[in-house]
Design a protein around this motif. Structure first.
Motif, mmCIF file in Angstrom:
data_model
loop_
_atom_site.group_PDB
_atom_site.id
_atom_site.type_symbol
_atom_site.label_atom_id
_atom_site.label_comp_id
_atom_site.label_asym_id
_atom_site.label_seq_id
_atom_site.Cartn_x
_atom_site.Cartn_y
_atom_site.Cartn_z
ATOM 1 N N THR A 107 43.472 35.153 46.095
ATOM 2 C CA THR A 107 43.832 36.528 45.768
ATOM 3 C C THR A 107 44.211 36.600 44.296
ATOM 4 O O THR A 107 44.448 35.586 43.640
ATOM 5 C CB THR A 107 45.018 37.021 46.615
ATOM 6 O OG1 THR A 107 46.173 36.218 46.319
ATOM 7 C CG2 THR A 107 44.712 36.951 48.101
ATOM 8 N N ASP A 108 44.262 37.829 43.766
ATOM 9 C CA ASP A 108 44.735 38.064 42.392
ATOM 10 C C ASP A 108 43.970 37.226 41.377
ATOM 11 O O ASP A 108 44.551 36.668 40.437
ATOM 12 C CB ASP A 108 46.238 37.775 42.274
ATOM 13 C CG ASP A 108 47.088 38.698 43.140
ATOM 14 O OD1 ASP A 108 46.613 39.808 43.436
ATOM 15 O OD2 ASP A 108 48.200 38.303 43.496
ATOM 16 N N LEU A 109 42.661 37.154 41.519
ATOM 17 C CA LEU A 109 41.891 36.301 40.624
ATOM 18 C C LEU A 109 41.980 36.754 39.170
ATOM 19 O O LEU A 109 42.084 35.931 38.255
ATOM 20 C CB LEU A 109 40.424 36.263 41.056
ATOM 21 C CG LEU A 109 40.109 35.745 42.454
ATOM 22 C CD1 LEU A 109 38.625 35.470 42.575
ATOM 23 C CD2 LEU A 109 40.900 34.501 42.791
ATOM 24 N N GLU A 110 41.918 38.074 38.957
ATOM 25 C CA GLU A 110 41.932 38.585 37.589
ATOM 26 C C GLU A 110 43.231 38.245 36.871
ATOM 27 O O GLU A 110 43.252 38.045 35.663
ATOM 28 C CB GLU A 110 41.714 40.102 37.577
ATOM 29 C CG GLU A 110 40.329 40.542 38.025
ATOM 30 C CD GLU A 110 40.247 40.782 39.521
ATOM 31 O OE1 GLU A 110 41.133 40.286 40.258
ATOM 32 O OE2 GLU A 110 39.310 41.463 39.952
ATOM 33 N N ALA A 111 44.345 38.191 37.625
ATOM 34 C CA ALA A 111 45.638 37.922 37.008
ATOM 35 C C ALA A 111 45.857 36.441 36.728
ATOM 36 O O ALA A 111 46.712 36.079 35.913
ATOM 37 C CB ALA A 111 46.765 38.453 37.899
ATOM 38 N N ASP A 112 45.117 35.583 37.376
ATOM 39 C CA ASP A 112 45.320 34.142 37.259
ATOM 40 C C ASP A 112 44.272 33.561 36.301
ATOM 41 O O ASP A 112 43.317 32.908 36.707
ATOM 42 C CB ASP A 112 45.216 33.484 38.636
ATOM 43 C CG ASP A 112 45.714 32.052 38.648
ATOM 44 O OD1 ASP A 112 45.924 31.497 37.548
ATOM 45 O OD2 ASP A 112 45.880 31.493 39.740
ATOM 46 N N ARG A 113 44.479 33.796 35.025
ATOM 47 C CA ARG A 113 43.480 33.407 34.035
ATOM 48 C C ARG A 113 43.484 31.919 33.742
ATOM 49 O O ARG A 113 42.572 31.421 33.087
ATOM 50 C CB ARG A 113 43.700 34.203 32.751
ATOM 51 C CG ARG A 113 43.473 35.706 32.948
ATOM 52 C CD ARG A 113 43.548 36.475 31.663
ATOM 53 N NE ARG A 113 43.310 37.889 31.884
ATOM 54 C CZ ARG A 113 43.266 38.799 30.910
ATOM 55 N NH1 ARG A 113 43.470 38.420 29.649
ATOM 56 N NH2 ARG A 113 43.048 40.063 31.193
ATOM 57 N N PHE A 116 40.954 30.984 36.870
ATOM 58 C CA PHE A 116 39.739 31.745 37.147
ATOM 59 C C PHE A 116 39.306 32.544 35.926
ATOM 60 O O PHE A 116 40.129 33.089 35.192
ATOM 61 C CB PHE A 116 39.953 32.720 38.313
ATOM 62 C CG PHE A 116 40.381 32.060 39.582
ATOM 63 C CD1 PHE A 116 39.463 31.425 40.397
ATOM 64 C CD2 PHE A 116 41.720 32.051 39.959
ATOM 65 C CE1 PHE A 116 39.861 30.796 41.562
ATOM 66 C CE2 PHE A 116 42.129 31.430 41.122
ATOM 67 C CZ PHE A 116 41.202 30.805 41.927
ATOM 68 N N GLY A 117 37.992 32.620 35.752
ATOM 69 C CA GLY A 117 37.391 33.575 34.834
ATOM 70 C C GLY A 117 36.575 34.537 35.673
ATOM 71 O O GLY A 117 35.685 34.110 36.413
ATOM 72 N N VAL A 118 36.866 35.828 35.588
ATOM 73 C CA VAL A 118 36.276 36.797 36.516
ATOM 74 C C VAL A 118 35.552 37.900 35.741
ATOM 75 O O VAL A 118 36.122 38.519 34.838
ATOM 76 C CB VAL A 118 37.354 37.424 37.420
ATOM 77 C CG1 VAL A 118 36.713 38.419 38.399
ATOM 78 C CG2 VAL A 118 38.114 36.346 38.179
ATOM 79 N N GLN A 119 34.313 38.133 36.101
ATOM 80 C CA GLN A 119 33.551 39.296 35.658
ATOM 81 C C GLN A 119 33.304 40.141 36.889
ATOM 82 O O GLN A 119 32.559 39.762 37.777
ATOM 83 C CB GLN A 119 32.241 38.851 35.003
ATOM 84 C CG GLN A 119 31.396 39.986 34.418
ATOM 85 C CD GLN A 119 30.685 40.820 35.472
ATOM 86 O OE1 GLN A 119 30.958 42.019 35.639
ATOM 87 N NE2 GLN A 119 29.782 40.192 36.206
ATOM 88 N N ASP A 120 33.955 41.289 36.968
ATOM 89 C CA ASP A 120 33.914 42.113 38.182
ATOM 90 C C ASP A 120 33.794 43.590 37.828
ATOM 91 O O ASP A 120 34.376 44.452 38.478
ATOM 92 C CB ASP A 120 35.175 41.855 39.017
ATOM 93 C CG ASP A 120 35.056 42.389 40.441
ATOM 94 O OD1 ASP A 120 33.942 42.773 40.832
ATOM 95 O OD2 ASP A 120 36.075 42.439 41.148
ATOM 96 N N SER A 121 33.068 43.881 36.777
ATOM 97 C CA SER A 121 32.906 45.267 36.332
ATOM 98 C C SER A 121 31.767 45.910 37.120
ATOM 99 O O SER A 121 30.610 45.499 37.005
ATOM 100 C CB SER A 121 32.606 45.309 34.834
ATOM 101 O OG SER A 121 32.440 46.633 34.393
ATOM 102 N N LEU A 122 32.111 46.913 37.924
ATOM 103 C CA LEU A 122 31.115 47.566 38.777
ATOM 104 C C LEU A 122 30.588 48.870 38.190
ATOM 105 O O LEU A 122 29.437 49.235 38.412
ATOM 106 C CB LEU A 122 31.714 47.844 40.161
ATOM 107 C CG LEU A 122 32.218 46.640 40.951
ATOM 108 C CD1 LEU A 122 32.807 47.101 42.278
ATOM 109 C CD2 LEU A 122 31.122 45.616 41.183
#
Length: 221
Positions: A107-113, A116-122
């Protein structure tokens, strides 16, 4: 000829010491939603998907994962949960060997830099989305800074996979001989693009090159 492992057991072929962050993982976006997937979760796992993305956890999600892992104990399932509720985030295991047979809930992938590196722009146009996907692929391949698991959501708002997935397919095919890990590639309707899941999996078995992909267990014997 490139190694094409059994999609139901492909992680089983990799060494225990493989860092999770160095894997290339087929994934699905809104994995339990018929608006985003034709395959059931059980079918996704059987076809090689190892990263699931769901709004919430319930038995409809967990039951097929448990059944699959009971039959394939050398595998793992990374389960991203968007609606955290009372759920606590599991620690990302340090290696594949420590994760085999497990459902790892994230959970909270975007906050845990740090992890995780997250690209989730929809809500972007197709051209901007392709640029974001490419940048995330490059981050995963070359791991600038501390190693993280890169999560690359290829979906667009409204489920318009046809605007992006041909590009993802072409990117994977063009770099088949110089792979490096590409992280978790999280897709709508991967069944409509049959080469993509096998191409993501195959990156884990390519000879070592610039991106230092992992090798199969047999290569270590």
């Amino acid at each position: 000829m490139r190694h094409r492992p059994d999609p139901a057991n492909w992680l089983t072929d990799l060494p225990d010491e493989t860092p999770i962050q160095r894997l290339s993982l087929p994934g699905t976006h809104r994995s339990a939603s018929a608006a985003h997937q034709n395959w059931t979760i059980a079918e996704q796992l059987a076809h090689g998907v190892r990263f699931l993305d769901v709004d919430r956890v319930d038995d409809a999600v967990l039951s097929p994962c448990r059944t699959f892992l009971a039959a394939h104990p050398g595998e793992l399932v990374l389960l991203r949960v968007r609606d955290r509720g009372p759920l606590s985030c599991d620690e990302l295991p340090p290696s594949l060997g420590a994760a085999r047979g497990r459902i790892v809930q994230l959970t909270d992938l975007e906050a845990d830099r740090d992890r995780f590196g997250v690209q989730d722009s929809l809500s972007t146009g197709p051209l901007e989305k392709k640029a974001l996907i490419t940048a995330q692929f490059d981050e995963a391949r070359f791991q600038r800074g501390a190693e993280r698991l890169h999560v690359n959501v290829t979906a667009l708002a409204g489920g318009h996979s046809e605007l992006v997935m041909p590009y993802v397919r072409a990117w994977l095919q063009a770099r088949a001989e110089d792979p490096g890990p590409c992280g978790a590639v999280v897709m709508d309707f991967p069944d409509l693009y049959p080469s993509v899941v096998p191409d993501v999996i195959a990156r884990n078995f390519a000879p070592r090159g610039a991106g230092s992909p992992v090798l199969s267990r047999s290569a270590h014997v």
